[in-house]
Design a protein around this motif. Structure first.
Motif, short mmCIF file in Angstrom:
data_model
loop_
_atom_site.label_atom_id
_atom_site.label_comp_id
_atom_site.label_asym_id
_atom_site.label_seq_id
_atom_site.Cartn_x
_atom_site.Cartn_y
_atom_site.Cartn_z
N ARG A 1 0.84 -1.20 0.00
CA ARG A 1 0.00 0.00 0.00
C ARG A 1 0.87 1.25 0.00
O ARG A 1 0.59 2.22 -0.71
CB ARG A 1 -0.95 0.00 1.21
CG ARG A 1 -1.93 1.16 1.19
CD ARG A 1 -2.99 1.03 2.25
NE ARG A 1 -2.48 1.04 3.59
CZ ARG A 1 -2.12 2.15 4.25
NH1 ARG A 1 -2.20 3.33 3.68
NH2 ARG A 1 -1.69 2.06 5.49
N ALA A 2 1.98 1.20 0.73
CA ALA A 2 2.91 2.34 0.74
C ALA A 2 3.55 2.52 -0.64
O ALA A 2 3.68 3.66 -1.11
CB ALA A 2 3.99 2.12 1.81
N ILE A 3 3.93 1.43 -1.27
CA ILE A 3 4.52 1.51 -2.61
C ILE A 3 3.51 2.09 -3.60
O ILE A 3 3.86 2.93 -4.44
CB ILE A 3 5.01 0.12 -3.07
CG1 ILE A 3 6.22 -0.30 -2.25
CG2 ILE A 3 5.35 0.13 -4.56
CD1 ILE A 3 6.61 -1.74 -2.43
N ALA A 4 2.25 1.66 -3.49
CA ALA A 4 1.20 2.14 -4.39
C ALA A 4 0.76 3.57 -4.05
O ALA A 4 0.02 4.17 -4.81
CB ALA A 4 0.00 1.20 -4.35
N GLU B 1 -8.60 4.34 -0.09
CA GLU B 1 -8.47 4.09 -1.53
C GLU B 1 -8.41 2.60 -1.83
O GLU B 1 -9.05 2.12 -2.78
CB GLU B 1 -7.24 4.80 -2.09
CG GLU B 1 -7.37 6.31 -2.12
CD GLU B 1 -6.07 7.02 -2.44
OE1 GLU B 1 -6.14 8.06 -3.13
OE2 GLU B 1 -5.00 6.56 -2.01
N VAL B 2 -7.65 1.86 -1.04
CA VAL B 2 -7.58 0.40 -1.22
C VAL B 2 -8.95 -0.22 -0.97
O VAL B 2 -9.40 -1.09 -1.71
CB VAL B 2 -6.51 -0.24 -0.32
CG1 VAL B 2 -6.56 -1.75 -0.40
CG2 VAL B 2 -5.13 0.27 -0.69
N SER C 1 -5.36 -7.12 -6.03
CA SER C 1 -5.62 -6.45 -7.31
C SER C 1 -5.61 -4.94 -7.13
O SER C 1 -5.05 -4.22 -7.97
CB SER C 1 -6.96 -6.91 -7.86
OG SER C 1 -7.26 -6.24 -9.06
N ALA C 2 -6.19 -4.44 -6.05
CA ALA C 2 -6.20 -3.00 -5.78
C ALA C 2 -4.79 -2.45 -5.58
O ALA C 2 -4.52 -1.28 -5.85
CB ALA C 2 -7.07 -2.70 -4.56
N LEU C 3 -3.89 -3.32 -5.11
CA LEU C 3 -2.50 -2.91 -4.87
C LEU C 3 -1.59 -3.19 -6.07
O LEU C 3 -0.41 -2.88 -6.04
CB LEU C 3 -1.95 -3.62 -3.63
CG LEU C 3 -2.64 -3.25 -2.32
CD1 LEU C 3 -2.16 -4.16 -1.21
CD2 LEU C 3 -2.40 -1.79 -1.98
N GLY C 4 -2.14 -3.82 -7.11
CA GLY C 4 -1.35 -4.11 -8.30
C GLY C 4 -0.42 -5.30 -8.16
O GLY C 4 0.60 -5.38 -8.84
#
Length: 77
Positions: free
Chosen positions: A18-21, A27-28, A60-63
């Motif tokens: 989540r920090a990387i994204a 938002e997540v 998926s939300a985090l890629g």
């Protein structure tokens, strides 16, 4: 690996990805059809009873994939 250590791994990996994204918990949550409370609980409690379906939505939300969250695939930036 025990259920508790896997839960801890998932919790720390969700926080890390989540920090990387550069996404907030909200938002997540919105991107994964979750509530912000569910994301907070995954990050802080690492509940062992989370469904694979929910993990897939969060990943998926985090890629990333569920394999990234469970540690089967190495942590990447």
């Amino acid at each position: 690996m025990t259920v508790n250590s896997l839960a801890g791994t998932i919790a720390s990996r969700i926080r890390g990805y989540r920090a990387i994204a550069k996404k907030t918990q909200l938002e997540v949550a919105l991107d994964s059809n979750s509530t912000q409370n569910q994301i907070w609980r995954l990050e802080n409690e690492g509940g062992p009873y989370v469904s694979v379906y929910k993990l897939k939505q969060v990943a998926s939300a985090l890629g990333v994939t569920v394999s990234h969250l469970t540690g089967e695939v190495g942590f990447h930036e």
